[in-house]
Design a protein around this motif. Sequence first.
Motif, PDB file in Angstrom:
ATOM      1  N   LEU A  23      -8.249 -19.794  26.891  1.00  0.00           N
ATOM      2  CA  LEU A  23      -9.560 -20.297  26.486  1.00  0.00           C
ATOM      3  C   LEU A  23      -9.945 -19.788  25.101  1.00  0.00           C
ATOM      4  CD1 LEU A  23     -11.482 -19.973  29.857  1.00  0.00           C
ATOM      5  CD2 LEU A  23     -10.802 -22.091  28.708  1.00  0.00           C
ATOM      6  N   GLU A  24      -9.554 -18.561  24.795  1.00  0.00           N
ATOM      7  CA  GLU A  24      -9.853 -17.982  23.485  1.00  0.00           C
ATOM      8  C   GLU A  24      -9.146 -18.761  22.374  1.00  0.00           C
ATOM      9  OE1 GLU A  24     -10.349 -13.454  22.238  1.00  0.00           O
ATOM     10  OE2 GLU A  24      -8.256 -13.967  22.601  1.00  0.00           O
ATOM     11  N   PRO A  28     -12.953 -24.577  24.824  1.00  0.00           N
ATOM     12  CA  PRO A  28     -13.290 -25.034  26.172  1.00  0.00           C
ATOM     13  C   PRO A  28     -12.243 -25.998  26.733  1.00  0.00           C
ATOM     14  CG  PRO A  28     -15.184 -25.203  24.709  1.00  0.00           C
ATOM     15  CD  PRO A  28     -14.004 -24.871  23.854  1.00  0.00           C
ATOM     16  N   LEU A  29     -11.871 -25.783  27.984  1.00  0.00           N
ATOM     17  CA  LEU A  29     -10.884 -26.627  28.668  1.00  0.00           C
ATOM     18  C   LEU A  29     -11.315 -26.863  30.105  1.00  0.00           C
ATOM     19  CD1 LEU A  29      -7.532 -24.881  27.620  1.00  0.00           C
ATOM     20  CD2 LEU A  29      -8.297 -27.130  26.874  1.00  0.00           C
ATOM     21  N   THR A  30     -10.796 -27.947  30.676  1.00  0.00           N
ATOM     22  CA  THR A  30     -10.961 -28.175  32.108  1.00  0.00           C
ATOM     23  C   THR A  30      -9.937 -27.328  32.847  1.00  0.00           C
ATOM     24  OG1 THR A  30      -9.372 -29.979  32.145  1.00  0.00           O
ATOM     25  CG2 THR A  30     -11.683 -30.578  31.737  1.00  0.00           C
ATOM     26  N   GLN A  31     -10.094 -27.235  34.153  1.00  0.00           N
ATOM     27  CA  GLN A  31      -9.125 -26.476  34.945  1.00  0.00           C
ATOM     28  C   GLN A  31      -7.725 -27.076  34.779  1.00  0.00           C
ATOM     29  OE1 GLN A  31     -10.279 -25.762  38.990  1.00  0.00           O
ATOM     30  NE2 GLN A  31      -8.193 -25.322  39.608  1.00  0.00           N
ATOM     31  N   ALA A  57     -17.427 -13.374  31.913  1.00  0.00           N
ATOM     32  CA  ALA A  57     -16.660 -13.650  30.705  1.00  0.00           C
ATOM     33  C   ALA A  57     -16.500 -15.142  30.436  1.00  0.00           C
ATOM     34  CB  ALA A  57     -15.277 -13.003  30.802  1.00  0.00           C
ATOM     35  N   VAL A  58     -16.658 -15.964  31.486  1.00  0.00           N
ATOM     36  CA  VAL A  58     -16.438 -17.402  31.371  1.00  0.00           C
ATOM     37  C   VAL A  58     -17.643 -18.136  31.944  1.00  0.00           C
ATOM     38  CG1 VAL A  58     -15.003 -19.310  32.192  1.00  0.00           C
ATOM     39  CG2 VAL A  58     -13.927 -17.219  31.437  1.00  0.00           C
ATOM     40  N   ASP A  59     -17.984 -19.227  31.293  1.00  0.00           N
ATOM     41  CA  ASP A  59     -19.094 -20.055  31.741  1.00  0.00           C
ATOM     42  C   ASP A  59     -18.547 -21.417  32.161  1.00  0.00           C
ATOM     43  OD1 ASP A  59     -21.771 -20.644  32.221  1.00  0.00           O
ATOM     44  OD2 ASP A  59     -22.038 -21.505  30.218  1.00  0.00           O
ATOM     45  N   GLU A  60     -19.106 -21.960  33.233  1.00  0.00           N
ATOM     46  CA  GLU A  60     -18.685 -23.252  33.763  1.00  0.00           C
ATOM     47  C   GLU A  60     -19.754 -24.280  33.435  1.00  0.00           C
ATOM     48  OE1 GLU A  60     -17.938 -25.122  38.211  1.00  0.00           O
ATOM     49  OE2 GLU A  60     -18.023 -22.971  37.943  1.00  0.00           O
ATOM     50  N   ASP A  61     -19.345 -25.437  32.933  1.00  0.00           N
ATOM     51  CA  ASP A  61     -20.281 -26.491  32.584  1.00  0.00           C
ATOM     52  C   ASP A  61     -19.711 -27.831  33.029  1.00  0.00           C
ATOM     53  OD1 ASP A  61     -22.590 -27.553  31.580  1.00  0.00           O
ATOM     54  OD2 ASP A  61     -22.109 -27.231  29.469  1.00  0.00           O
ATOM     55  N   VAL A  62     -20.524 -28.860  33.026  1.00  0.00           N
ATOM     56  CA  VAL A  62     -20.074 -30.200  33.408  1.00  0.00           C
ATOM     57  C   VAL A  62     -19.255 -30.790  32.266  1.00  0.00           C
ATOM     58  CG1 VAL A  62     -20.828 -32.542  33.983  1.00  0.00           C
ATOM     59  CG2 VAL A  62     -22.063 -30.571  34.883  1.00  0.00           C
ATOM     60  N   TYR A  63     -18.128 -31.410  32.617  1.00  0.00           N
ATOM     61  CA  TYR A  63     -17.280 -32.084  31.646  1.00  0.00           C
ATOM     62  C   TYR A  63     -17.743 -33.534  31.605  1.00  0.00           C
ATOM     63  CZ  TYR A  63     -12.952 -33.782  29.449  1.00  0.00           C
ATOM     64  OH  TYR A  63     -12.038 -34.354  28.613  1.00  0.00           O
ATOM     65  N   PHE A  64     -18.445 -33.917  30.550  1.00  0.00           N
ATOM     66  CA  PHE A  64     -19.097 -35.221  30.506  1.00  0.00           C
ATOM     67  C   PHE A  64     -18.122 -36.387  30.464  1.00  0.00           C
ATOM     68  CE2 PHE A  64     -22.502 -32.392  29.033  1.00  0.00           C
ATOM     69  CZ  PHE A  64     -23.453 -32.710  29.995  1.00  0.00           C
ATOM     70  N   ALA A  65     -16.904 -36.195  29.992  1.00  0.00           N
ATOM     71  CA  ALA A  65     -15.920 -37.271  29.969  1.00  0.00           C
ATOM     72  C   ALA A  65     -15.484 -37.655  31.391  1.00  0.00           C
ATOM     73  CB  ALA A  65     -14.707 -36.865  29.148  1.00  0.00           C
ATOM     74  N   GLN A  69     -14.888 -33.104  36.979  1.00  0.00           N
ATOM     75  CA  GLN A  69     -14.262 -31.867  36.505  1.00  0.00           C
ATOM     76  C   GLN A  69     -15.303 -30.975  35.840  1.00  0.00           C
ATOM     77  OE1 GLN A  69     -10.490 -32.288  34.410  1.00  0.00           O
ATOM     78  NE2 GLN A  69     -10.571 -34.481  34.824  1.00  0.00           N
ATOM     79  N   ASN A  70     -14.955 -29.708  35.740  1.00  0.00           N
ATOM     80  CA  ASN A  70     -15.803 -28.745  35.041  1.00  0.00           C
ATOM     81  C   ASN A  70     -15.106 -28.305  33.767  1.00  0.00           C
ATOM     82  OD1 ASN A  70     -17.937 -28.597  36.945  1.00  0.00           O
ATOM     83  ND2 ASN A  70     -16.630 -27.364  38.250  1.00  0.00           N
ATOM     84  N   LEU A  71     -15.901 -27.905  32.806  1.00  0.00           N
ATOM     85  CA  LEU A  71     -15.396 -27.408  31.538  1.00  0.00           C
ATOM     86  C   LEU A  71     -15.655 -25.911  31.499  1.00  0.00           C
ATOM     87  CD1 LEU A  71     -14.158 -28.610  28.939  1.00  0.00           C
ATOM     88  CD2 LEU A  71     -16.458 -28.622  27.984  1.00  0.00           C
ATOM     89  N   TYR A  72     -14.641 -25.139  31.185  1.00  0.00           N
ATOM     90  CA  TYR A  72     -14.754 -23.686  31.151  1.00  0.00           C
ATOM     91  C   TYR A  72     -14.644 -23.207  29.717  1.00  0.00           C
ATOM     92  CZ  TYR A  72     -14.027 -24.166  36.121  1.00  0.00           C
ATOM     93  OH  TYR A  72     -14.166 -24.524  37.437  1.00  0.00           O
ATOM     94  N   GLU A  73     -15.525 -22.267  29.365  1.00  0.00           N
ATOM     95  CA  GLU A  73     -15.478 -21.689  28.030  1.00  0.00           C
ATOM     96  C   GLU A  73     -15.858 -20.221  28.080  1.00  0.00           C
ATOM     97  OE1 GLU A  73     -18.294 -23.310  25.218  1.00  0.00           O
ATOM     98  OE2 GLU A  73     -19.681 -23.769  26.834  1.00  0.00           O
ATOM     99  N   ILE A  74     -15.423 -19.496  27.079  1.00  0.00           N
ATOM    100  CA  ILE A  74     -15.702 -18.064  26.992  1.00  0.00           C
ATOM    101  C   ILE A  74     -17.163 -17.872  26.624  1.00  0.00           C
ATOM    102  CG2 ILE A  74     -15.218 -15.971  25.674  1.00  0.00           C
ATOM    103  CD1 ILE A  74     -12.344 -16.933  25.424  1.00  0.00           C
ATOM    104  N   VAL A  75     -17.807 -16.936  27.287  1.00  0.00           N
ATOM    105  CA  VAL A  75     -19.179 -16.570  26.962  1.00  0.00           C
ATOM    106  C   VAL A  75     -19.136 -15.737  25.689  1.00  0.00           C
ATOM    107  CG1 VAL A  75     -21.207 -15.301  27.758  1.00  0.00           C
ATOM    108  CG2 VAL A  75     -19.831 -16.608  29.384  1.00  0.00           C
ATOM    109  N   ASP A  76     -20.007 -16.045  24.729  1.00  0.00           N
ATOM    110  CA  ASP A  76     -19.978 -15.379  23.423  1.00  0.00           C
ATOM    111  C   ASP A  76     -20.043 -13.868  23.510  1.00  0.00           C
ATOM    112  OD1 ASP A  76     -19.743 -17.747  22.042  1.00  0.00           O
ATOM    113  OD2 ASP A  76     -21.901 -17.977  21.792  1.00  0.00           O
TER     114      ASP A  76
END
Length: 92
Positions: A23-24, A28-31, A57-65, A69-76
Amino acid sequence: MAESDGETIADLPPSAKLVYKVLEYNGPLTQKGIVEESMLSARTVRYALERLEEVGAVDEDVYFADARQNLYEIVDDAEEQPSESTESAVSD
């Protein structure tokens, strides 16, 4: 580093550290994207993401495409920040 109940990213299993690095480097990527990039099994990636979320360390968000699926990204603030004691030692 992100911390929860005294646990940090350094305390997590190697699979979680690999997912964090993927992820770093890739953003942001999906699973599914993490599975492809890391070459870990889907089950291992799910577990690693759970552990990373536990330590904040990671935040989960909705993958709008594809909302399935969920989109995962590193928390700042999960990235290593210099501590105040280090900063004061440098300025002294």
